[in-house]
Design a protein around this motif. Structure first.
Motif, PDB file in Angstrom:
ATOM      1  N   LEU A  56     -91.389   1.600  20.009  1.00 41.22           N
ATOM      2  CA  LEU A  56     -90.387   0.635  19.957  1.00 41.22           C
ATOM      3  C   LEU A  56     -89.104   1.417  19.463  1.00 41.22           C
ATOM      4  O   LEU A  56     -89.197   2.464  18.792  1.00 41.22           O
ATOM      5  N   ILE A  57     -87.820   1.079  19.940  1.00 37.82           N
ATOM      6  CA  ILE A  57     -86.834   2.057  19.780  1.00 37.82           C
ATOM      7  C   ILE A  57     -85.501   1.283  19.741  1.00 37.82           C
ATOM      8  O   ILE A  57     -85.360   0.279  20.469  1.00 37.82           O
ATOM      9  N   TYR A  58     -84.298   1.377  18.622  1.00 36.69           N
ATOM     10  CA  TYR A  58     -83.086   0.917  18.869  1.00 36.69           C
ATOM     11  C   TYR A  58     -82.181   1.851  19.619  1.00 36.69           C
ATOM     12  O   TYR A  58     -81.930   3.031  19.071  1.00 36.69           O
ATOM     13  N   ALA A  59     -81.984   1.578  20.514  1.00 39.01           N
ATOM     14  CA  ALA A  59     -81.431   2.523  21.877  1.00 39.01           C
ATOM     15  C   ALA A  59     -80.122   2.223  22.167  1.00 39.01           C
ATOM     16  O   ALA A  59     -79.676   0.937  22.137  1.00 39.01           O
ATOM     17  N   ASN A  60     -79.038   3.173  22.241  1.00 38.21           N
ATOM     18  CA  ASN A  60     -77.928   3.230  23.027  1.00 38.21           C
ATOM     19  C   ASN A  60     -78.103   2.818  24.341  1.00 38.21           C
ATOM     20  O   ASN A  60     -79.040   2.692  24.868  1.00 38.21           O
ATOM     21  N   PRO A  61     -76.754   2.308  25.027  1.00 32.22           N
ATOM     22  CA  PRO A  61     -77.103   1.762  26.261  1.00 32.22           C
ATOM     23  C   PRO A  61     -77.545   2.435  27.466  1.00 32.22           C
ATOM     24  O   PRO A  61     -78.299   1.982  28.249  1.00 32.22           O
ATOM     25  N   TYR A  62     -77.197   3.849  27.439  1.00 34.60           N
ATOM     26  CA  TYR A  62     -77.623   4.838  28.451  1.00 34.60           C
ATOM     27  C   TYR A  62     -79.119   4.951  28.206  1.00 34.60           C
ATOM     28  O   TYR A  62     -79.820   5.049  29.269  1.00 34.60           O
ATOM     29  N   ASP A  63     -79.557   5.181  27.075  1.00 36.05           N
ATOM     30  CA  ASP A  63     -81.086   5.369  26.877  1.00 36.05           C
ATOM     31  C   ASP A  63     -81.745   4.101  27.205  1.00 36.05           C
ATOM     32  O   ASP A  63     -82.754   4.132  27.679  1.00 36.05           O
ATOM     33  N   ALA A  64     -81.176   2.792  26.977  1.00 33.32           N
ATOM     34  CA  ALA A  64     -81.819   1.726  27.169  1.00 33.32           C
ATOM     35  C   ALA A  64     -82.091   1.436  28.668  1.00 33.32           C
ATOM     36  O   ALA A  64     -83.049   1.112  29.155  1.00 33.32           O
ATOM     37  N   SER A  65     -81.205   1.960  29.625  1.00 30.97           N
ATOM     38  CA  SER A  65     -81.415   2.076  31.021  1.00 30.97           C
ATOM     39  C   SER A  65     -82.448   2.976  31.399  1.00 30.97           C
ATOM     40  O   SER A  65     -83.237   2.457  32.309  1.00 30.97           O
ATOM     41  N   SER A 189     -79.724  -1.819  21.623  1.00 24.63           N
ATOM     42  CA  SER A 189     -80.383  -3.150  21.753  1.00 24.63           C
ATOM     43  C   SER A 189     -81.889  -2.397  21.203  1.00 24.63           C
ATOM     44  O   SER A 189     -82.066  -1.402  21.215  1.00 24.63           O
ATOM     45  N   LEU A 190     -82.627  -3.259  20.820  1.00 24.40           N
ATOM     46  CA  LEU A 190     -84.047  -3.000  20.341  1.00 24.40           C
ATOM     47  C   LEU A 190     -84.946  -3.052  21.633  1.00 24.40           C
ATOM     48  O   LEU A 190     -85.331  -4.514  21.881  1.00 24.40           O
ATOM     49  N   LEU A 191     -85.920  -2.138  22.023  1.00 23.64           N
ATOM     50  CA  LEU A 191     -86.830  -2.325  23.036  1.00 23.64           C
ATOM     51  C   LEU A 191     -87.979  -2.031  22.544  1.00 23.64           C
ATOM     52  O   LEU A 191     -87.926  -1.101  21.695  1.00 23.64           O
TER      53      LEU A 191
END
Length: 248
Positions: A56-65, A189-191
């Motif tokens: 589970l991660i609250y990620a920045n947009p680049y890492d979300a990709s 976002s939270l992924l």
């Protein structure tokens, strides 16, 4: 074994305790064990992601990709009203009032946050600056970027706008924003990862209603978040496509 949760290293230090409160709240409401691990740098965190150690991660947009396309993560929610913009900043003593005042040879302080760096470089283009005519040094956090500017080790710095806004007034008074991006559709976002996706629906339901529950509202306030809102597959794909376009 507990699930592993982490947060993008660009969060404000003042909110560190808030993420621990959030993790406690999550464990209680999901009725499962979750371990929160915070990392000092993007690179260290990405090593753990690639090793399959994050659920589970609250990620920045680049890492979300990267997480969605390469590791099978799914976006669950995003913080309502928070969008990721980049700012180009100079020391208050700088003679530069606008980006066009910057000249070849400037020393840039940046981070390993690729979307913020890329947007920052795009905003330097009116000054005819690119990687061929600047000196660049990468720092682990935005706090260290600020210190480099204040020590005179850099002439210009890139910040996540939220990261800059959350610096102390004392530090911000010693710097000046030259320009801010206005993209509006890029955000953290939270992924949730493959090993934890059985909790996806429960997690979504809990989080979008979190602000309506007194304890939940208090935890959100400690994190600097007003409320969560759901993210659809279409919204996730649109953001990822935009990030991929910026990175070309």
């Amino acid at each position: 074994m507990p699930f592993n949760f982490t947060v993008s290293p660009d969060f404000a230090p003042d909110h560190m305790s808030g993420w621990f409160y959030f993790n406690t709240w999550l464990q209680r409401n999901l009725e499962t064990e979750i371990h929160l691990e915070l990392f000092d740098s993007f690179d260290e965190q990405r090593e753990e992601i690639r090793a399959g150690k994050i659920d589970l991660i609250y990620a920045n947009p680049y890492d979300a990709s990267m997480l969605v396309r390469e590791h099978g993560f799914k976006a669950v929610v995003r913080p309502a009203g928070k969008r990721d913009e980049a700012v180009v900043v100079v020391p208050a003593s700088s003679g530069a009032e606008v980006v066009e005042d910057l000249s070849a040879g400037v020393r840039l302080a940046t981070t390993a946050d690729p979307d913020v760096h890329t947007i920052g470089m795009i905003m330097l283009e009116p000054a005819d600056l690119d990687k061929s005519n600047i000196t660049q040094r990468e720092y682990d956090t935005y706090i260290l970027v600020a210190k480099a500017l204040l020590r005179g080790d850099a002439d210009v710095g890139f910040f996540l706008k939220q990261g800059f806004d959350e610096l102390s007034d004392l530090i911000k008074k010693q710097m000046r924003v030259l320009v801010s991006s206005q993209i509006s559709v890029v955000h953290h976002s939270l992924l949730i990862g493959p090993n934890m996706q059985e909790y996806s629906d429960s997690l979504n339901g809990l989080l979008v209603n979190m602000h309506n529950e007194p304890k939940g509202a208090g935890v959100l306030e400690s994190m600097g978040i007003k409320r969560w809102e759901s993210m659809s597959v279409e919204q996730t794909e649109f953001m990822i496509d935009l990030i991929d376009t910026l990175m070309i």
